[in-house]
Design a protein around this motif. Structure first.
Motif, PDB file in Angstrom:
ATOM      1  N   HIS A 102      11.708   5.502  -8.807  1.00 46.34           N
ATOM      2  CA  HIS A 102      12.616   6.145  -9.763  1.00 46.34           C
ATOM      3  C   HIS A 102      13.928   5.364  -9.863  1.00 46.34           C
ATOM      4  N   ILE A 103      14.447   4.953  -8.705  1.00 50.48           N
ATOM      5  CA  ILE A 103      15.707   4.200  -8.685  1.00 50.48           C
ATOM      6  C   ILE A 103      15.571   2.886  -9.448  1.00 50.48           C
ATOM      7  N   ILE A 104      14.490   2.154  -9.173  1.00 55.90           N
ATOM      8  CA  ILE A 104      14.294   0.850  -9.819  1.00 55.90           C
ATOM      9  C   ILE A 104      14.100   1.004 -11.321  1.00 55.90           C
ATOM     10  N   ASN A 105      13.293   1.976 -11.727  1.00 54.48           N
ATOM     11  CA  ASN A 105      13.070   2.191 -13.158  1.00 54.48           C
ATOM     12  C   ASN A 105      14.350   2.626 -13.878  1.00 54.48           C
ATOM     13  N   THR A 106      15.262   3.285 -13.155  1.00 53.82           N
ATOM     14  CA  THR A 106      16.489   3.776 -13.778  1.00 53.82           C
ATOM     15  C   THR A 106      17.615   2.753 -13.757  1.00 53.82           C
ATOM     16  N   LEU A 107      17.818   2.085 -12.612  1.00 51.23           N
ATOM     17  CA  LEU A 107      18.992   1.219 -12.449  1.00 51.23           C
ATOM     18  C   LEU A 107      18.678  -0.273 -12.449  1.00 51.23           C
ATOM     19  N   ASP A 108      17.444  -0.656 -12.113  1.00 49.36           N
ATOM     20  CA  ASP A 108      17.062  -2.061 -12.044  1.00 49.36           C
ATOM     21  C   ASP A 108      18.031  -2.863 -11.169  1.00 49.36           C
ATOM     22  N   PRO A 109      18.229  -2.462  -9.891  1.00 46.56           N
ATOM     23  CA  PRO A 109      19.200  -3.157  -9.033  1.00 46.56           C
ATOM     24  C   PRO A 109      18.666  -4.491  -8.524  1.00 46.56           C
ATOM     25  N   GLU A 110      19.575  -5.280  -7.946  1.00 44.14           N
ATOM     26  CA  GLU A 110      19.164  -6.552  -7.347  1.00 44.14           C
ATOM     27  C   GLU A 110      18.345  -6.329  -6.083  1.00 44.14           C
ATOM     28  N   ALA A 111      18.647  -5.250  -5.363  1.00 46.14           N
ATOM     29  CA  ALA A 111      17.946  -4.977  -4.105  1.00 46.14           C
ATOM     30  C   ALA A 111      18.120  -3.510  -3.726  1.00 46.14           C
ATOM     31  N   ILE A 112      17.183  -3.017  -2.920  1.00 51.17           N
ATOM     32  CA  ILE A 112      17.293  -1.711  -2.283  1.00 51.17           C
ATOM     33  C   ILE A 112      17.444  -1.970  -0.785  1.00 51.17           C
ATOM     34  N   ILE A 113      18.492  -1.426  -0.179  1.00 51.53           N
ATOM     35  CA  ILE A 113      18.722  -1.615   1.255  1.00 51.53           C
ATOM     36  C   ILE A 113      18.443  -0.300   1.964  1.00 51.53           C
ATOM     37  N   ILE A 114      17.452  -0.318   2.844  1.00 53.75           N
ATOM     38  CA  ILE A 114      17.053   0.878   3.579  1.00 53.75           C
ATOM     39  C   ILE A 114      17.832   0.963   4.889  1.00 53.75           C
ATOM     40  N   GLY A 115      18.397   2.128   5.164  1.00 53.91           N
ATOM     41  CA  GLY A 115      19.131   2.333   6.404  1.00 53.91           C
ATOM     42  C   GLY A 115      18.794   3.679   7.010  1.00 53.91           C
ATOM     43  N   ALA A 152      10.685  -6.308 -12.035  1.00 52.16           N
ATOM     44  CA  ALA A 152      11.313  -5.253 -11.236  1.00 52.16           C
ATOM     45  C   ALA A 152      10.434  -4.848 -10.053  1.00 52.16           C
ATOM     46  N   LYS A 153       9.126  -5.017 -10.191  1.00 51.76           N
ATOM     47  CA  LYS A 153       8.224  -4.701  -9.070  1.00 51.76           C
ATOM     48  C   LYS A 153       8.503  -5.577  -7.852  1.00 51.76           C
ATOM     49  N   LYS A 154       9.152  -6.709  -8.095  1.00 52.19           N
ATOM     50  CA  LYS A 154       9.467  -7.635  -7.006  1.00 52.19           C
ATOM     51  C   LYS A 154      10.858  -7.402  -6.424  1.00 52.19           C
ATOM     52  N   THR A 155      11.504  -6.309  -6.820  1.00 53.48           N
ATOM     53  CA  THR A 155      12.824  -5.993  -6.285  1.00 53.48           C
ATOM     54  C   THR A 155      12.783  -6.010  -4.758  1.00 53.48           C
ATOM     55  N   PRO A 156      13.655  -6.784  -4.111  1.00 50.47           N
ATOM     56  CA  PRO A 156      13.646  -6.835  -2.642  1.00 50.47           C
ATOM     57  C   PRO A 156      13.921  -5.467  -2.009  1.00 50.47           C
ATOM     58  N   ILE A 182       5.621   1.081  -5.328  1.00 47.54           N
ATOM     59  CA  ILE A 182       6.408   0.365  -6.336  1.00 47.54           C
ATOM     60  C   ILE A 182       5.491  -0.411  -7.273  1.00 47.54           C
ATOM     61  N   ASN A 183       4.508  -1.088  -6.709  1.00 49.45           N
ATOM     62  CA  ASN A 183       3.595  -1.893  -7.529  1.00 49.45           C
ATOM     63  C   ASN A 183       2.817  -1.037  -8.521  1.00 49.45           C
ATOM     64  N   ARG A 184       2.651   0.241  -8.221  1.00 49.75           N
ATOM     65  CA  ARG A 184       1.932   1.132  -9.128  1.00 49.75           C
ATOM     66  C   ARG A 184       2.848   1.857 -10.105  1.00 49.75           C
ATOM     67  N   ARG A 185       4.078   2.120  -9.681  1.00 53.65           N
ATOM     68  CA  ARG A 185       4.946   3.027 -10.437  1.00 53.65           C
ATOM     69  C   ARG A 185       6.038   2.342 -11.255  1.00 53.65           C
ATOM     70  N   VAL A 186       6.476   1.172 -10.829  1.00 56.13           N
ATOM     71  CA  VAL A 186       7.551   0.486 -11.554  1.00 56.13           C
ATOM     72  C   VAL A 186       6.978  -0.222 -12.769  1.00 56.13           C
ATOM     73  N   LEU A 187       7.662  -0.125 -13.903  1.00 57.60           N
ATOM     74  CA  LEU A 187       7.116  -0.604 -15.173  1.00 57.60           C
ATOM     75  C   LEU A 187       7.188  -2.117 -15.335  1.00 57.60           C
ATOM     76  N   SER A 188       8.338  -2.710 -15.062  1.00 53.81           N
ATOM     77  CA  SER A 188       8.520  -4.137 -15.279  1.00 53.81           C
ATOM     78  C   SER A 188       7.895  -4.955 -14.154  1.00 53.81           C
ATOM     79  N   ASP A 189       7.193  -6.015 -14.516  1.00 55.77           N
ATOM     80  CA  ASP A 189       6.587  -6.878 -13.495  1.00 55.77           C
ATOM     81  C   ASP A 189       7.653  -7.529 -12.621  1.00 55.77           C
TER      82      ASP A 189
END
Length: 408
Positions: free
Chosen positions: A327-340, A367-371, A358-365
């Protein structure tokens, strides 16, 4: 006449802060390089740098070898010229640190509490400040201030905890109370916002203008660092990813809704899921902990030992986290997601599962590679982020409405 004097002082403070920011961003850098980069007269730069050195913000390095004539002297931030106190005000525990300008921790103090009374906890924090100063031996006049990270809705301008549901606090003037007792500037902010600051100054977000932190502990929170600054929203309530519905059939969340990400994938939810399965007789090494209270650490340990139940509940949580991240990637398309947060102890299990979703749910190819990154700051993330609140204020360019903290 007064206006002219104010304008001159404002320009001086603006230039002083700008030079300090330039040294931090470009260090090591010489006075002449600062002058050229900022288009300021060299004598003015030299005077301001001298002030910054005298005040402890900046230090000189050995001069650069080679060439003719006077050799330029590189400058850098002096890590031990100033110090900050960072406080994580948790649900049952407070962690406090005293660190330098590089976030190196000189002293720490912590305490647990069952009493949620405001007066008791704030008094304990003030006592902790005294303990940190005594342990570290840092002179009081070198301490810039106290930053406090806590859950819930916070008004950082007034330093007020508007709503801290897990403590039962509403409209508590934290900054005012602590500042009056310690005589140190105090800033209060939501803990997830603090995590973004910590990552942007000292963590994996240093080179990024757009990233998102996702914090998974007893609850789930997030923060958005967009275009080089924290996005707080109109009501200081952004980043409530933990309360996005990911399963309409899920259990009731603390917010009152059902099937929130927090109710499905937080550490609290993971433990609850494991306990239910143990009580219906599922085989697991976790049974030995059930009588005295199963904790999330037992599940992390079980997973490392290959326990099927431990691995499965973590993978289920990972799939729900994958939905939230998608949801975050599809909405904001950030450079990275940092898990803490505590979930990083299961990163080897969680991250691949998140990536599958992510590989199933994110629309852009692309964006699926978002770190998807795992925070290096880990257990000190929140107190370091709290300390960074003070640094952010000190390095903020002054305006008429928001003066610099530097004295003239």
């Amino acid at each position: 006449m007064m206006t002219t004097k104010m304008n001159i002082e404002l320009v001086k403070k603006f230039n002083k802060t700008s030079i300090l920011r330039t040294i931090r961003d470009k260090e090591p850098i010489s006075r002449s390089e600062i002058s050229e980069l900022m288009n300021l007269a060299r004598p003015s730069v030299s005077d301001i740098v001298t002030e910054l050195i005298q005040e402890g913000w900046v230090r000189e390095l050995n001069s650069i070898k080679g060439g003719r004539g006077r050799r330029p002297i590189p400058l850098e931030i002096n890590p031990d010229g100033k110090f900050i106190i960072g406080v994580e005000l948790g649900v049952r525990r407070v962690e406090m640190i005293l660190c330098n300008l590089h976030a190196n921790i000189l002293a720490s103090h912590e305490f647990e509490f069952d009493n949620n009374q405001v007066t008791f906890i704030l008094e304990q924090i003030c006592s902790g400040v005294e303990d940190l100063i005594m342990k570290s031996g840092v002179p009081f006049n070198k301490i810039l201030g106290i930053g406090i990270a806590m859950h819930g809705v916070v008004d950082p301008v007034r330093g007020v905890s508007i709503l801290a549901p897990n403590l039962g606090w509403r409209d508590v003037s934290i900054a005012k109370e602590i500042q009056e007792k310690t005589k140190l500037m105090t800033i209060v902010e939501n803990d997830c916002m603090c995590s973004a600051l910590a990552e942007s100054w000292f963590g994996l977000g240093k080179a990024s203008e757009n990233f998102v932190t996702l914090l998974v502990n007893y609850g789930i929170g997030s923060s958005f660092f967009l275009d080089g600054k924290i996005y707080r929203g109109m009501n200081n309530a952004s980043g409530r990813v933990g309360h996005v519905t990911v399963s309409e059939e899920g259990p009731k969340c603390v917010c009152g809704n059902y099937g929130c990400l927090e109710a499905m994938a937080s550490e609290t939810a993971i433990v609850s899921m494991a306990v239910k399965r143990l009580r219906i007789g599922e085989d697991s090494i976790l049974h030995r902990h059930l009588e005295h209270g199963l904790r999330i650490q037992h599940i992390y340990q079980g997973a490392n030992l290959g326990d099927p139940l431990s691995l499965d509940v973590l993978k289920i949580a990972g799939r729900f986290l994958g939905l939230g991240v998608s949801h975050i990637i599809n909405t904001l398309d950030p450079e990275a997601i940092i898990i803490g947060g505590g979930i990083v102890h299961a990163a080897k299990i969680i991250i691949p599962t998140i990536r599958e979703i992510i590989n199933r749910r994110v629309l852009s190819d692309k964006a699926k590679k978002t770190p998807i990154l795992v925070s290096h700051l880990q257990e000190h993330l929140y107190p370091i982020g709290a300390a960074t609140l003070i640094l952010e204020r000190c390095f903020q360019l002054p305006t008429v409405l928001q003066p610099s903290l530097f004295t003239s």
